[in-house]
Design a protein around this motif. Sequence first.
Motif, PDB file in Angstrom:
ATOM      1  N   PHE A 133       5.547 -49.387-102.770  1.00  0.00           N
ATOM      2  CA  PHE A 133       6.597 -48.635-102.075  1.00  0.00           C
ATOM      3  C   PHE A 133       6.042 -48.124-100.748  1.00  0.00           C
ATOM      4  CE2 PHE A 133       8.082 -48.005-106.554  1.00  0.00           C
ATOM      5  CZ  PHE A 133       9.297 -48.652-106.416  1.00  0.00           C
ATOM      6  N   ARG A 134       6.111 -48.963 -99.728  1.00  0.00           N
ATOM      7  CA  ARG A 134       5.547 -48.609 -98.430  1.00  0.00           C
ATOM      8  C   ARG A 134       6.584 -48.048 -97.471  1.00  0.00           C
ATOM      9  NH1 ARG A 134       2.798 -54.367 -97.462  1.00  0.00           N
ATOM     10  NH2 ARG A 134       4.829 -54.913 -98.331  1.00  0.00           N
ATOM     11  N   SER A 135       7.861 -48.147 -97.809  1.00  0.00           N
ATOM     12  CA  SER A 135       8.929 -47.692 -96.927  1.00  0.00           C
ATOM     13  C   SER A 135       9.997 -46.998 -97.754  1.00  0.00           C
ATOM     14  CB  SER A 135       9.530 -48.884 -96.164  1.00  0.00           C
ATOM     15  OG  SER A 135      10.751 -48.538 -95.542  1.00  0.00           O
ATOM     16  N   TYR A 136      10.744 -46.118 -97.120  1.00  0.00           N
ATOM     17  CA  TYR A 136      11.827 -45.437 -97.819  1.00  0.00           C
ATOM     18  C   TYR A 136      12.945 -46.410 -98.175  1.00  0.00           C
ATOM     19  CZ  TYR A 136      14.682 -45.619 -93.569  1.00  0.00           C
ATOM     20  OH  TYR A 136      15.420 -46.053 -92.491  1.00  0.00           O
ATOM     21  N   GLN A 137      12.957 -47.600 -97.542  1.00  0.00           N
ATOM     22  CA  GLN A 137      13.966 -48.607 -97.837  1.00  0.00           C
ATOM     23  C   GLN A 137      13.677 -49.362 -99.132  1.00  0.00           C
ATOM     24  OE1 GLN A 137      13.658 -50.568 -93.869  1.00  0.00           O
ATOM     25  NE2 GLN A 137      15.860 -50.231 -93.729  1.00  0.00           N
ATOM     26  N   ASP A 138      12.421 -49.329 -99.587  1.00  0.00           N
ATOM     27  CA  ASP A 138      12.088 -49.931-100.874  1.00  0.00           C
ATOM     28  C   ASP A 138      12.706 -49.078-101.977  1.00  0.00           C
ATOM     29  OD1 ASP A 138      10.540 -51.732 -99.437  1.00  0.00           O
ATOM     30  OD2 ASP A 138       8.737 -50.498 -99.637  1.00  0.00           O
ATOM     31  N   GLY A 139      13.110 -49.721-103.046  1.00  0.00           N
ATOM     32  CA  GLY A 139      13.768 -48.933-104.089  1.00  0.00           C
ATOM     33  C   GLY A 139      13.851 -49.649-105.417  1.00  0.00           C
ATOM     34  N   ILE A 140      14.935 -49.406-106.131  1.00  0.00           N
ATOM     35  CA  ILE A 140      15.115 -49.900-107.493  1.00  0.00           C
ATOM     36  C   ILE A 140      16.446 -50.638-107.581  1.00  0.00           C
ATOM     37  CG2 ILE A 140      16.151 -47.720-108.245  1.00  0.00           C
ATOM     38  CD1 ILE A 140      14.847 -48.161-110.980  1.00  0.00           C
ATOM     39  N   SER A 189      14.661 -42.904-106.438  1.00  0.00           N
ATOM     40  CA  SER A 189      14.807 -44.238-105.841  1.00  0.00           C
ATOM     41  C   SER A 189      13.525 -45.056-105.929  1.00  0.00           C
ATOM     42  CB  SER A 189      15.231 -44.107-104.369  1.00  0.00           C
ATOM     43  OG  SER A 189      14.264 -43.392-103.625  1.00  0.00           O
ATOM     44  N   GLN A 190      12.394 -44.405-106.217  1.00  0.00           N
ATOM     45  CA  GLN A 190      11.122 -45.107-106.304  1.00  0.00           C
ATOM     46  C   GLN A 190      10.343 -44.621-107.535  1.00  0.00           C
ATOM     47  OE1 GLN A 190       9.107 -44.587-102.521  1.00  0.00           O
ATOM     48  NE2 GLN A 190      10.481 -45.978-101.457  1.00  0.00           N
ATOM     49  N   PRO A 191      10.732 -45.085-108.731  1.00  0.00           N
ATOM     50  CA  PRO A 191      10.062 -44.658-109.970  1.00  0.00           C
ATOM     51  C   PRO A 191       8.609 -45.114-110.014  1.00  0.00           C
ATOM     52  CG  PRO A 191      12.196 -45.670-110.425  1.00  0.00           C
ATOM     53  CD  PRO A 191      11.870 -45.961-109.002  1.00  0.00           C
ATOM     54  N   PHE A 192       7.867 -44.498-110.923  1.00  0.00           N
ATOM     55  CA  PHE A 192       6.442 -44.778-111.073  1.00  0.00           C
ATOM     56  C   PHE A 192       6.201 -45.488-112.398  1.00  0.00           C
ATOM     57  CE2 PHE A 192       2.269 -42.878-112.637  1.00  0.00           C
ATOM     58  CZ  PHE A 192       1.474 -43.814-111.977  1.00  0.00           C
ATOM     59  N   ALA A 193       5.654 -46.711-112.320  1.00  0.00           N
ATOM     60  CA  ALA A 193       5.263 -47.468-113.513  1.00  0.00           C
ATOM     61  C   ALA A 193       3.749 -47.601-113.503  1.00  0.00           C
ATOM     62  CB  ALA A 193       5.924 -48.840-113.527  1.00  0.00           C
ATOM     63  N   PRO A 194       3.044 -46.963-114.421  1.00  0.00           N
ATOM     64  CA  PRO A 194       1.577 -47.010-114.424  1.00  0.00           C
ATOM     65  C   PRO A 194       1.040 -48.421-114.661  1.00  0.00           C
ATOM     66  CG  PRO A 194       2.403 -45.261-115.864  1.00  0.00           C
ATOM     67  CD  PRO A 194       3.564 -46.122-115.517  1.00  0.00           C
ATOM     68  N   TRP A 195      -0.112 -48.687-114.081  1.00  0.00           N
ATOM     69  CA  TRP A 195      -0.822 -49.954-114.322  1.00  0.00           C
ATOM     70  C   TRP A 195      -1.426 -49.922-115.732  1.00  0.00           C
ATOM     71  CZ3 TRP A 195      -5.987 -50.969-115.415  1.00  0.00           C
ATOM     72  CH2 TRP A 195      -6.402 -52.294-115.257  1.00  0.00           C
ATOM     73  N   PRO A 196      -1.397 -50.997-116.484  1.00  0.00           N
ATOM     74  CA  PRO A 196      -0.923 -52.346-116.127  1.00  0.00           C
ATOM     75  C   PRO A 196       0.449 -52.670-116.702  1.00  0.00           C
ATOM     76  CG  PRO A 196      -2.318 -52.491-118.054  1.00  0.00           C
ATOM     77  CD  PRO A 196      -2.159 -51.022-117.752  1.00  0.00           C
ATOM     78  N   ASP A 197       1.262 -51.659-116.960  1.00  0.00           N
ATOM     79  CA  ASP A 197       2.539 -51.857-117.648  1.00  0.00           C
ATOM     80  C   ASP A 197       3.654 -52.270-116.700  1.00  0.00           C
ATOM     81  OD1 ASP A 197       1.426 -51.136-120.130  1.00  0.00           O
ATOM     82  OD2 ASP A 197       1.640 -49.018-119.657  1.00  0.00           O
ATOM     83  N   PHE A 198       3.448 -53.372-115.986  1.00  0.00           N
ATOM     84  CA  PHE A 198       4.496 -53.929-115.133  1.00  0.00           C
ATOM     85  C   PHE A 198       4.184 -55.387-114.834  1.00  0.00           C
ATOM     86  CE2 PHE A 198       1.568 -51.585-112.280  1.00  0.00           C
ATOM     87  CZ  PHE A 198       1.073 -52.633-111.532  1.00  0.00           C
ATOM     88  N   VAL A 199       5.209 -56.100-114.379  1.00  0.00           N
ATOM     89  CA  VAL A 199       5.088 -57.509-114.015  1.00  0.00           C
ATOM     90  C   VAL A 199       5.540 -57.669-112.571  1.00  0.00           C
ATOM     91  CG1 VAL A 199       5.887 -59.859-114.471  1.00  0.00           C
ATOM     92  CG2 VAL A 199       5.480 -58.290-116.374  1.00  0.00           C
TER      93      VAL A 199
END
Length: 223
Positions: A133-140, A189-199
């Motif tokens: 999430f490097r920009s406020y335009q990034d989201g879900i 708008s930018q939730p947090f998914a801890p590593w490594p629980d994502f694809v």
Amino acid sequence: MLFMMCCIAVMAATCSQIFKTLFSENDKSSQGRMFAMNLLTVVMSLCFAAPVLELMFKAFSAELGSSMGMQSNRWTVWAVLVGSGAVAVYGYLLYGGTPKDKRGQFWPIGRSIVLSGVVIVGVMSSISHLTFFRSYQDGIANIELLRKMAPLKDLAQCNSGVAFVQFREDDGPIKYRCPTLLMFGGETSQPFAPWPDFVDGESQELAVLIHDTIQAAQKLGEK
């Protein structure tokens, strides 16, 4: 799940350090060091477990009928990074304070390995979030809803109902991230998914669908 296990390990280290101070007889020369170690463990536990504590606080506020709104949870990710650094310092001081003749025993080595694992998980989790999430335009995006509009065949490895997406103005494929187990700040708008629980992956079909949806919304707004 690995992140939650790390949170438990950090909390256990904090409780162990505090109980050690309360029930051990220390001379005045070591009281300052013990106080500093206790303070360090409290800081590292509060920072590392910030996403969990925020979730609990919001749940408690919701029970009282208080609305928190769409607040950003980015500060909790920075807190995890700070907490990871504090864990590294604590582990170094703890190992350094162990008598040399006991450093090779099972408990000092095992404790150092566990704390090192906590640092790795915390750093990887926070850095991966902050770099995605490097920009406020990034989201879900609601993938479950979007699948009703298009098949999204190149998103087959995403079994979650939502996906984090990086916004881009051109027609190239969109980078996405699908949480597989844990997700904090789902109302933001930018939730947090801890590593490594994502694809992670890229999807051209998702990019086309989002681009067409935005264009359709813009045309509807102009009418």
